[in-house]
Design a protein around this motif. Sequence first.
Motif, PDB file in Angstrom:
ATOM      1  N   ILE A  92       0.375  -1.237  -0.123  1.00 37.28           N
ATOM      2  CA  ILE A  92       0.390   0.361  -0.033  1.00 37.28           C
ATOM      3  C   ILE A  92       0.650   1.153  -0.007  1.00 37.28           C
ATOM      4  N   GLU A  93       2.073   1.596   1.347  1.00 36.98           N
ATOM      5  CA  GLU A  93       2.525   2.286   1.411  1.00 36.98           C
ATOM      6  C   GLU A  93       3.483   2.642  -0.769  1.00 36.98           C
ATOM      7  N   SER A  94       3.997   1.346  -0.809  1.00 40.98           N
ATOM      8  CA  SER A  94       4.863   1.940  -2.254  1.00 40.98           C
ATOM      9  C   SER A  94       3.931   1.884  -3.548  1.00 40.98           C
ATOM     10  N   ALA A  95       3.290   2.335  -2.844  1.00 38.75           N
ATOM     11  CA  ALA A  95       1.818   2.271  -4.330  1.00 38.75           C
ATOM     12  C   ALA A  95       1.781   3.917  -3.617  1.00 38.75           C
ATOM     13  N   GLY A  96       2.666   4.494  -2.878  1.00 40.22           N
ATOM     14  CA  GLY A  96       1.946   6.322  -2.088  1.00 40.22           C
ATOM     15  C   GLY A  96       0.542   6.602  -1.586  1.00 40.22           C
ATOM     16  N   ALA A  97      -0.165   5.831  -0.395  1.00 40.64           N
ATOM     17  CA  ALA A  97      -0.868   5.673   0.124  1.00 40.64           C
ATOM     18  C   ALA A  97      -0.064   5.827   1.134  1.00 40.64           C
ATOM     19  N   ALA A  98      -1.082   6.425   2.423  1.00 36.10           N
ATOM     20  CA  ALA A  98      -0.512   6.086   3.968  1.00 36.10           C
ATOM     21  C   ALA A  98      -1.703   5.178   4.641  1.00 36.10           C
ATOM     22  N   VAL A  99      -1.640   4.042   4.757  1.00 35.09           N
ATOM     23  CA  VAL A  99      -1.964   3.374   5.862  1.00 35.09           C
ATOM     24  C   VAL A  99      -2.601   3.676   7.580  1.00 35.09           C
ATOM     25  N   VAL A 100      -3.362   4.733   8.263  1.00 35.00           N
ATOM     26  CA  VAL A 100      -3.478   5.635   8.419  1.00 35.00           C
ATOM     27  C   VAL A 100      -4.369   4.282   9.815  1.00 35.00           C
ATOM     28  N   VAL A 120     -10.703   1.865   3.454  1.00 32.10           N
ATOM     29  CA  VAL A 120     -10.545   0.908   3.132  1.00 32.10           C
ATOM     30  C   VAL A 120      -9.997  -1.165   2.835  1.00 32.10           C
ATOM     31  N   VAL A 121      -9.104  -1.007   3.143  1.00 33.47           N
ATOM     32  CA  VAL A 121      -8.044  -2.683   2.701  1.00 33.47           C
ATOM     33  C   VAL A 121      -8.701  -3.683   3.892  1.00 33.47           C
ATOM     34  N   TYR A 122      -9.132  -4.933   3.561  1.00 34.71           N
ATOM     35  CA  TYR A 122      -9.975  -5.791   4.213  1.00 34.71           C
ATOM     36  C   TYR A 122      -8.952  -6.493   4.119  1.00 34.71           C
ATOM     37  N   VAL A 142      -4.011  -2.974  -5.396  1.00 35.23           N
ATOM     38  CA  VAL A 142      -4.168  -1.712  -5.215  1.00 35.23           C
ATOM     39  C   VAL A 142      -3.761  -0.653  -5.253  1.00 35.23           C
ATOM     40  N   GLU A 143      -2.755  -0.624  -6.567  1.00 39.31           N
ATOM     41  CA  GLU A 143      -2.509   0.401  -6.820  1.00 39.31           C
ATOM     42  C   GLU A 143      -3.173   0.823  -8.053  1.00 39.31           C
ATOM     43  N   ALA A 144      -4.708  -0.117  -8.326  1.00 34.93           N
ATOM     44  CA  ALA A 144      -5.364   0.623  -9.245  1.00 34.93           C
ATOM     45  C   ALA A 144      -6.865   1.340  -7.973  1.00 34.93           C
ATOM     46  N   PHE A 145      -7.092   0.294  -6.784  1.00 37.41           N
ATOM     47  CA  PHE A 145      -8.291   1.035  -6.198  1.00 37.41           C
ATOM     48  C   PHE A 145      -7.228   2.044  -5.540  1.00 37.41           C
TER      49      PHE A 145
END
Length: 423
Positions: free
Chosen positions: A296-304, A367-369, A415-418
């Motif tokens: 997730i984070e390699s794709a540029g989003a932050a897991v918060v 949300v990623v389940y 994940v990147e598409a999401f």
Amino acid sequence: MTDYRRMWSDLNMDLEKHDQLMNALPLVYEDVFLRQAGRPRAMDYFDSVVAEIHSERIAELQAHKNQGGKICGAFCVFVPVEIARAAGAIAVGLCGGSQFWVPDGEKVLPRNLCPLIKASVGARLSGTCPYFQSCDLLIGETTCDGKKKAWEVLNEYAPVYVMDLPQMKRPRDLAAWREETGLFLDKMEELTGQRVTAEKLAVEIRRQNRLRRALERLYRARQADPVPVSGKDALLVTQVGFYDDPDRFIERTEALAAEAEERIAAGEGVFGAGAPRILVTGTPMAIPNWKLHHIIESAGAAVVGEETCTGTRFFAHQVDEGGVTLEEQLQALAERYLKINCSCFTPNPGRIEDILRLVGETRADGVVYYNLQFCHGYAVEYHAVEKALKERGIPVMKVETDYGEEDTGQLSTRVEAFIEMLR
Ligand code: BJ8
């Protein structure tokens, strides 16, 4: 032979195989953690804990044993560690998060079983986990069917005590769990030969509450935008919390949270402001399982945030500190632990309420389940979670995976598409 090799040898470990396991870790760790830009300085401590994961903490456990102390290992956040500590034992988390251990687990367990269970059993069978080797008693629990039956297999190799967790949350289930909590206290006293007094238990209740508060403070800091600490680092901190010395861990986690708060005040973050924000929910991620967060984070989003047992389910809710007698304290412990919303409960509406609340608190865009393969409880519960999220217009995607790397490319693409869709 170095002192640590002698220690591992004394623990009856398979040194050659253990070398294979440890040789892989620095490379993976560098790739997943050390290459992150702008990490908080306070992460240095957690990096050093991982670098010494099978040496310094194990030496501390051995020193405790040399003084007559006992070590017990647990696989679930339902085990009330306060009681083990009040009896003079050290409690460590033992869930296996490495693919390295899966083949050994598969020698005695079905292949179509959750990797967390196979890795946990494999870690013991392979003789490559010094935490397992240090334990005088393993604490299992009746959560999912896979774990429940795996204790019978594991018991052939090491003594296992099983706590009977109810699967509903009616008043009579709480009464049964309160009784089970008392039986656990008896077992801990038998193991260590020490009496658990109300005074000792009060100290440990306060200590574990402080530990939960420290993790919660870090969790709250992640609500800022830009986010001051990565999801990978926050996950690592929680994973370390399962086996580190609790007082040292509290101090270092508070230092990290304080640094994160300074960053917020200065408007600094590890991702740019406005980066997509993800809440992860589902099955736990035992160390060294960093796979999904890394993707997730390699794709540029932050897991918060993580609504998992290596996230909020570990530190949410305090034990009431007002109990004066052992009876009152055991009741307070039982009540706090039964608030954990594991999918082994039916029905389990509290988990959906938690997820919805956490989406709001963390200001998550999606949300990623996360579902470990063959974990049926969480897989079935996806239906209700997806429905609740979709009704509120909150995007969700389900990821079902194991500890292997074979599907990493395919998962990254999904994940990147999401994330692209969230942007
Ligand atoms: S309270 S989530 S730590 S049981 S992932 S082994 S449930 S098949 S780990 Fe768990 Fe306690 Fe529940 Fe938390 Fe089974 Fe599912 Fe595997 Fe799991």
